[in-house]
Structure formats: C-alpha cells, structure tokens
Design a protein around this motif. Structure first.
Motif, PDB file in Angstrom:
ATOM      1  N   TRP A   1       0.848  -1.182   0.000  1.00 21.12           N
ATOM      2  CA  TRP A   1       0.000   0.000   0.000  1.00 21.12           C
ATOM      3  C   TRP A   1       0.888   1.237   0.000  1.00 21.12           C
ATOM      4  O   TRP A   1       2.079   1.157   0.283  1.00 21.12           O
ATOM      5  N   LYS A   2       0.310   2.345  -0.333  1.00 19.85           N
ATOM      6  CA  LYS A   2       1.046   3.605  -0.421  1.00 19.85           C
ATOM      7  C   LYS A   2       0.680   4.499   0.752  1.00 19.85           C
ATOM      8  O   LYS A   2      -0.479   4.567   1.154  1.00 19.85           O
TER       9      LYS A   2
ATOM     10  N   ILE B   1      -0.276   7.817   2.373  1.00 21.86           N
ATOM     11  CA  ILE B   1      -0.946   9.051   1.954  1.00 21.86           C
ATOM     12  C   ILE B   1      -0.752  10.098   3.051  1.00 21.86           C
ATOM     13  O   ILE B   1      -1.226   9.919   4.183  1.00 21.86           O
TER      14      ILE B   1
ATOM     15  N   LYS C   1      -1.380  13.612   4.921  1.00 24.76           N
ATOM     16  CA  LYS C   1      -2.484  14.557   5.096  1.00 24.76           C
ATOM     17  C   LYS C   1      -2.018  15.726   5.956  1.00 24.76           C
ATOM     18  O   LYS C   1      -1.416  15.533   7.012  1.00 24.76           O
TER      19      LYS C   1
ATOM     20  N   GLY D   1       1.070  10.686   7.707  1.00 30.93           N
ATOM     21  CA  GLY D   1       0.381   9.567   7.067  1.00 30.93           C
ATOM     22  C   GLY D   1       0.769   8.279   7.771  1.00 30.93           C
ATOM     23  O   GLY D   1       1.821   8.188   8.415  1.00 30.93           O
TER      24      GLY D   1
ATOM     25  N   ASP E   1       5.965   3.427  -0.929  1.00 30.35           N
ATOM     26  CA  ASP E   1       5.220   2.179  -0.822  1.00 30.35           C
ATOM     27  C   ASP E   1       5.649   1.389   0.408  1.00 30.35           C
ATOM     28  O   ASP E   1       6.824   1.409   0.805  1.00 30.35           O
TER      29      ASP E   1
END
Length: 284
Positions: free
Chosen positions: A19-20, A22, A24, A33, A220
């Motif tokens: 998953w990456k 993200i 915020k 993140g 990632d």
C-alpha cells in the motif's frame, strides 16, 4: 541468469500485499500519514503502528508513553529529543532514536530552530514481562551503525542483524532494523528468521521485491508474507531498477493480548486505567 530462477526457492519470502502512504496536512505545523495502520495487532505483531511525519516546532507538546518502544528514523532535518528521565539527544538525517517507554516516560521531540523534520516513527510492543521495565534511551547515529557491504549494496544495521553483521542496540523484543541502499540493477538479500513478521518501506527509487516479484516505488509499504514453517531461516530478495533505498523491519510475534489507548499499550483494560491514573497523579 533469470532473476526468478536464481532466487525463487524455499527460503524466499513473498510479498503479501502493498500500500502507499498518503500524507495529510493537519495544520501549518504538521503533516502525517500511516505507514502501518494501528489495530492490525496480529498481522503486524510485534509492531503496533508506524507514522510518517513532517512537522515544525510546537507541533507537539510533552507527552507520555508506557508499555512500548518508539523507534524514530530521520528522513530529513534535525530533531532534538528530551525526556523526564534524563534522555537527551540531537538526530540528523539517517539517524535513529530507540526509546523504551517501559513503566512510564514523558518526552518531547522538536525540530531545531525554524526548520521542518521529516521522520518515521515506529511503535514496537514490549513483552508482557517487560511492560513495566525501566525507561531507556538510545541514539543510533548513521555514522556509528555497523555496515555490511556487497557489490552495489550497503546494509546499515540499526538493530538486530544482516547476515553476520550484528548491531549493539539493546532490545527487549528481538527486532531487526536495516537501511538497505542498492545501486541500479544490483540485488540485496536480507535474512530473517522463519518465524518473524516483517515489512519494508521504500524511501527512494523503484525495485522488485520478493519471490513473487512485486514492483514498488518510493512511498510504498510492502508486508512480507506469512512466516515459513519448514525452515529455520528465510530471506527477502530486493532488486533495484534504479538507485533504491529501503528500510527493512522484522521481529518475532509476541502473541500476547494487546489493549491500546492513546499513548499507552498494555495487556488488559485495568492496566490501561492504571497507566492513566499513574500519569495523572504524577507517578511518571
């Protein structure tokens, strides 16, 4: 020789999923993140959560912890640490701080001056019999970490081991943390015990990971597949498509009950209540 034929054997771990991260923006002082989202206790055991943060001075205040360890890696910037047990240090890009909260600590991490720090912070669970151990603070400077060198690959061992290179970092739960830098078209092989969980975070570049040849790039997260049961040792193979830098983490699951609330991680609800009561009454 074909990459898959050369490295795909019984010792090689697959990548379970990716998953990456993200990021915020929360306010003008803090962006963050989740690298490892919390409450995936069984899947990530002994790791609890990991956050990527970009923050300025006064983004945080002094705050407590109990029952776990924080491991902070500085991607960029200069971080100053202080705590109420006498721990103090300044970390720069590539350095690591390993703080054992144990029975209770209050600390503050702030950037130097009017700068921004870009960091990763991992929470590692403490075994039940070490939850109330005395707090401990270790700075592991990049320049001091033991190195394992191969053609086109440098393994910087912050904790645990990489092959026969062993870090002097003290652990209550056996944890390997290795920064791996790989030149384009070269391959790294990092070992871990067959009963360990593990994950990788890509700091720079693009590469091919695991026996199932998963492609991942900067930002990632790669979760290693389930531990291998028919072998004492296992390995993760990483091939760099271009200049690649990753952080590798592995640890044996504690397989103990987890109750977490705020900055405290214990084994029962009563222990969490006691942690809050002790903090409020000044026992930290």
């Amino acid at each position: 020789m074909d990459f898959n034929k050369k490295y795909n054997n019984n010792m090689q771990r697959n990548i379970k999923r990716t998953w990456k991260v993200i990021l915020k923006e929360h306010n003008d002082k803090h962006t963050s993140g989740l690298v490892l989202p919390p409450e995936n206790w069984k899947e990530f055991d002994p790791f609890l959560l990991m956050a990527e943060d970009k923050f300025k001075k006064n983004a945080f205040d002094f705050h407590p912890h109990r029952g776990m360890e924080t491991v902070t890696y500085i991607i960029n910037g200069e971080l100053q640490h202080t705590d109420n047990k006498g721990g103090k240090g300044t970390l720069h890009s590539g350095d690591v701080q390993w703080m054992t909260a144990g029975n209770g600590i209050i600390h503050l991490e702030e950037p130097a001056g009017n700068t921004t720090v870009h960091s990763l912070q991992l929470w590692v669970n403490l075994p039940q019999d070490k939850k109330m151990t005395s707090p401990r603070y270790q700075d592991i400077l990049s320049s001091d970490a033991p190195l394992r060198k191969e053609e086109g690959v440098i393994y910087r061992v912050f904790s645990g081991n990489s092959a026969n290179v062993i870090s002097p970092t003290k652990n209550h739960a056996p944890i390997s943390m290795v920064e791996i830098s790989i030149e384009a078209e070269h391959t790294a092989i990092q070992d871990l015990s067959s009963d360990s969980n593990g994950f990788i975070y890509v700091l720079e570049g693009t590469g091919i990971f695991g026996a199932n040849l998963v492609v991942a790039e900067k930002g990632d997260v790669l979760l290693l597949d389930s531990p291998i049961q028919d072998s004492e040792k296992s390995e993760i193979v990483i091939k760099a498509e271009n200049t690649l830098k990753v952080l590798f983490f592995a640890g044996k699951p504690l397989e103990e009950p987890i109750v977490a609330k705020g900055p405290f991680v214990m084994n029962t609800e009563d222990e969490i209540k006691q942690a809050y009561a002790d903090f409020r009454s000044g026992k930290f």
